[in-house]
Design a protein around this motif. Structure first.
Motif, PDB file in Angstrom:
ATOM      1  N   MET A  60     -38.709 -12.448 -47.073  1.00 22.36           N
ATOM      2  CA  MET A  60     -40.060 -12.427 -46.519  1.00 22.36           C
ATOM      3  C   MET A  60     -40.267 -11.162 -45.735  1.00 22.36           C
ATOM      4  SD  MET A  60     -40.016 -16.376 -45.665  1.00 22.36           S
ATOM      5  CE  MET A  60     -38.256 -16.126 -45.802  1.00 22.36           C
ATOM      6  N   ASN A  61     -41.520 -10.833 -45.504  1.00 26.82           N
ATOM      7  CA  ASN A  61     -41.800  -9.679 -44.673  1.00 26.82           C
ATOM      8  C   ASN A  61     -41.165  -9.893 -43.303  1.00 26.82           C
ATOM      9  OD1 ASN A  61     -43.297  -8.115 -46.507  1.00 26.82           O
ATOM     10  ND2 ASN A  61     -45.109  -9.389 -46.138  1.00 26.82           N
ATOM     11  N   PRO A  62     -40.379  -8.931 -42.830  1.00 27.64           N
ATOM     12  CA  PRO A  62     -39.647  -9.113 -41.569  1.00 27.64           C
ATOM     13  C   PRO A  62     -40.558  -9.481 -40.413  1.00 27.64           C
ATOM     14  CG  PRO A  62     -38.864  -7.170 -42.731  1.00 27.64           C
ATOM     15  CD  PRO A  62     -40.077  -7.634 -43.467  1.00 27.64           C
ATOM     16  N   SER A  63     -40.013 -10.361 -39.567  1.00 26.56           N
ATOM     17  CA  SER A  63     -40.756 -10.828 -38.399  1.00 26.56           C
ATOM     18  C   SER A  63     -39.761 -11.250 -37.340  1.00 26.56           C
ATOM     19  CB  SER A  63     -41.665 -12.006 -38.773  1.00 26.56           C
ATOM     20  OG  SER A  63     -42.178 -12.622 -37.607  1.00 26.56           O
ATOM     21  N   ALA A  64     -40.149 -11.085 -36.082  1.00 25.16           N
ATOM     22  CA  ALA A  64     -39.293 -11.522 -34.982  1.00 25.16           C
ATOM     23  C   ALA A  64     -39.335 -13.028 -34.804  1.00 25.16           C
ATOM     24  CB  ALA A  64     -39.723 -10.829 -33.682  1.00 25.16           C
ATOM     25  N   GLU A  65     -40.281 -13.698 -35.456  1.00 18.63           N
ATOM     26  CA  GLU A  65     -40.440 -15.142 -35.266  1.00 18.63           C
ATOM     27  C   GLU A  65     -39.715 -15.973 -36.311  1.00 18.63           C
ATOM     28  OE1 GLU A  65     -43.216 -13.051 -34.999  1.00 18.63           O
ATOM     29  OE2 GLU A  65     -42.925 -13.102 -32.816  1.00 18.63           O
TER      30      GLU A  65
END
Length: 666
Positions: A283-288
């Motif tokens: 997935m598109n990288p995310s901090a969440e």
């Protein structure tokens, strides 16, 4: 996996209400691993929009839409080869032949399919289609090139003749037809099965049998909550089909498209299946949330491994994801807001790391024991186990000694409230007794151990050897008997002889087991003083011991008289004008001397007359001639004597020869 570019098209995806195994909220079997700079290569000199992996040459085949070219780049991201595409166009889909020798690509802007040599990117052939053909995905199977065409169509190309045929997806009246070419993939285990799906919001999935002259529709289904498809592919074992799009991943049987389930996500995803059928969901990288999730081929409902891209500032987007064919190496390309790209390499991606060891408190053991002890008496050992352990903690005690070198367990008390413990042991063996006390440790306490040794005296056995101090005749044969008292197991005795002098070495006369009375005997012929030894090597309970006996041995000596004219009643008669000769024969020894003693009878008793010391020959002989004026009517006698220490050596016991009597006459 056949797919189109992953980017912002999926950013608007929403969370599905039905979750088979959650990508957005489920917990992995292990904690996520953040990728490191050692796994990252910054891409420079080109822009990667799509990639496939050439495992034979360890390269990535990359489509660069900015520079309108295809590149072969090494696993570190450096360029190995490149080729420009015609007229400023871009590659739509990339595919390697089964032997990895040929690279194929659709070039939609030029309405062409082109093939190149995979090692050098040297062009092989171009196939040009009409302007009505907007080309999309392609797959290679059965010696043919199958390709997708816009507005609900797909076709097949014969690379030998260049002839192509187009077909309409579905029944030709699919109301969800998209303006874009459908996505397509071929079953790696059954090359006659072709899967196609459109990129519309409806979400249709088709399965075709392409073994005949005309493709035959085998099955068709809707992909549930997943629509706006971005990728389609089979698992490496050929059992399942995966479709990605809005709201997640749809999985269904590759044989009949039945029993489909939805893997829900809260963001757009790319899905790739490894040679071992591990499914990587990106997935598109995310901090969440976790950025990469790996699901095992066993159908687990949670990922077995998870990875995160390190994020500093604005999060990048996932450009592409690919497995190395036949290997456990996963590649990912990310693009940040400024357009900078990174290539990430995950080796042994599906290998689940061992869980980190828990933090353990150190422990220690101290021991106190007597330095010495009597054999068979009790040995009391006390100790303390430190480290914050509870009362009743067990310790293990192992004793090692000569009888149990491998060790034997000794029962010890469990620890009391202060960690103290003790044990009482009654070892039967003598020598060094070792005690090893150990604590095995647990999840929160480290193991520890300590050792202590106690010296246990062995019992001295009774051992005697006969004939000590006896005086024996030269060449006498004596019987030496050793007697051994009580022992534990060893009943073997050795008897040694050490004759006087450096010319004869100490020798083993006999080694054997004593009889029922404890005796061992051996015979020996004496020629000089000899020290005998009886040796007991000891055993585990009785000490070694050696006793000696020294036997004295006389020399053989005789005196012969010559120049006499008669012998009467033990007297030799010699004319007074004759000088008699007295020849001594004595046991030979280097540098040996004799004392020759003469006496005469006077006043009713024998009194000293004359004497002398004379060196013997190497044969042990010496002849003495009595000269001078000889008196008649007087009784004389003579003898040879060996005296220990004064006759040139100490090899034998002092020996007196027999008297020889003589008289002189007119």
């Amino acid at each position: 996996m056949r797919k189109r570019t992953i980017g912002t098209a999926l950013a608007a995806s929403v969370l599905a209400t039905t979750t088979v195994f959650g990508i957005g909220t489920a917990f992995a079997a292990t904690a996520p691993t953040t990728l490191t700079d050692q796994q990252r290569h910054v891409l420079s000199g080109y822009h990667a929009d799509r990639m496939i992996v050439d495992g034979v040459r360890q390269r990535l085949i990359v489509a660069d839409d900015m520079a309108h070219r295809i590149l072969a780049v090494r696993y570190d991201g450096t360029i190995a080869a490149e080729v420009a595409l015609p007229d400023g166009t871009n590659a739509g889909d990339l595919r390697l032949s089964a032997d990895s020798g040929t690279l194929w690509a659709t070039v939609p802007g030029a309405h062409q399919i082109i093939s190149w040599k995979a090692d050098s990117l040297e062009e092989i052939r171009r196939y040009t289609f009409g302007t009505a053909y907007e080309l999309g995905d392609l797959v290679l199977t059965g010696g043919k090139v199958w390709f997708a065409v816009d507005v609900n169509r797909f076709g097949v190309l014969d690379p030998e003749t260049g002839e192509s045929t187009a077909f309409v997806l579905g029944q030709g009246n699919n109301s969800s037809a998209s303006a874009k070419p459908p996505l397509m993939a071929v079953n790696p285990k059954d090359p006659t099965r072709l899967a196609l799906t459109d990129t519309s919001t409806r979400g249709d999935l088709f399965l075709y049998d392409i073994s005949g002259a005309t493709p035959a529709l085998v099955a068709q289904t809707q992909t549930g909550y997943v629509s706006g498809h971005t990728a389609v592919g089979f698992t490496a074992d050929g059992y399942d089909i995966f479709v990605t799009g809005y709201n997640g991943v749809y999985e269904t049987s590759a044989g009949t498209l039945s029993g489909g389930t939805t893997i829900s996500t809260d963001a757009g995803a790319d899905v790739e299946s490894s040679a071992a059928s591990w499914v990587a969901v990106g997935m598109n990288p995310s901090a969440e949330r976790t950025d990469l999730r790996l699901f095992p081929p066993t159908g687990e409902t949670v990922p077995s491994r998870e990875f995160d891209f390190p994020i500093s500032g604005a999060a990048p987007v996932l450009t592409d994801l690919a497995w190395e064919p036949g290997a456990d190496r996963l590649f990912a390309i990310t693009t940040d807001a400024a357009g900078a790209q990174s290539l990430w390499t995950i080796d042994k991606a599906s290998v689940i790391p061992a869980p980190p060891a828990p933090v353990q408190t150190a422990t220690s053991i101290t021991l106190k024991a007597p330095a010495t002890a009597g054999r068979g008496s009790g040995i009391n050992v006390t100790g303390t186990l430190a480290g914050g352990l509870p009362m009743g903690t067990p310790v293990k005690v192992v004793r090692t000694d000569a009888e149990t070198p491998a060790g034997v367990t000794v029962k010890a008390s469990d620890t009391n409230a202060s960690g103290a413990f003790s044990f009482l042991d009654f070892p039967q063996a003598g020598g060094t007794i070792g005690y090893t006390v150990s604590y095995a440790g647990d999840a929160t306490h480290k193991a520890s151990s300590a050792k202590v040794s106690v010296s246990v005296a062995k019992t001295t056995p009774a051992l005697t050897l006969n004939r000590n101090g006896t005086v024996n005749a030269y060449n006498a044969t004596v019987t030496m008997t050793a007697r051994l008292g009580a022992t534990y197991k060893n009943r073997t005795v050795e008897i040694w002889a050490d004759p006087y002098g450096a010319d004869q070495a100490k020798r083993l006369l006999k080694k054997g087991t004593v009889n029922g009375s404890g005796d061992l005997s051996v015979s020996f012929k004496l020629t000089r003083d000899t020290t005998f030894s009886a040796v007991f090597a000891g055993d585990t309970r009785y000490a070694a011991r050696t006793v000696t006996s020294t036997l004295r041995t006389k020399v053989a000596v005789s005196t012969a008289v010559t120049k006499h004219y008669k012998v009467k009643k033990s007297y030799y008669y010699v004319r007074k004008r004759t000088n008699p000769k007295f020849t001594t024969t004595m046991t030979a020894y280097p540098n040996r001397k004799q004392q020759l003693v003469f006496e005469k009878f006077s006043g009713g008793k024998w009194v000293a007359w004359k004497s002398g010391t004379y060196k013997l020959s190497t044969a042990g002989k010496y002849t003495y001639t009595l000269t001078g004026t000889h008196s008649t009517g007087v009784k004389y006698r003579v003898r040879a004597v060996y005296v220990t220490g004064t006759s040139g050596d100490s090899a034998n016991y002092t020996t007196y020869g027999s008297w020889r009597y003589f008289r002189f006459t007119s």
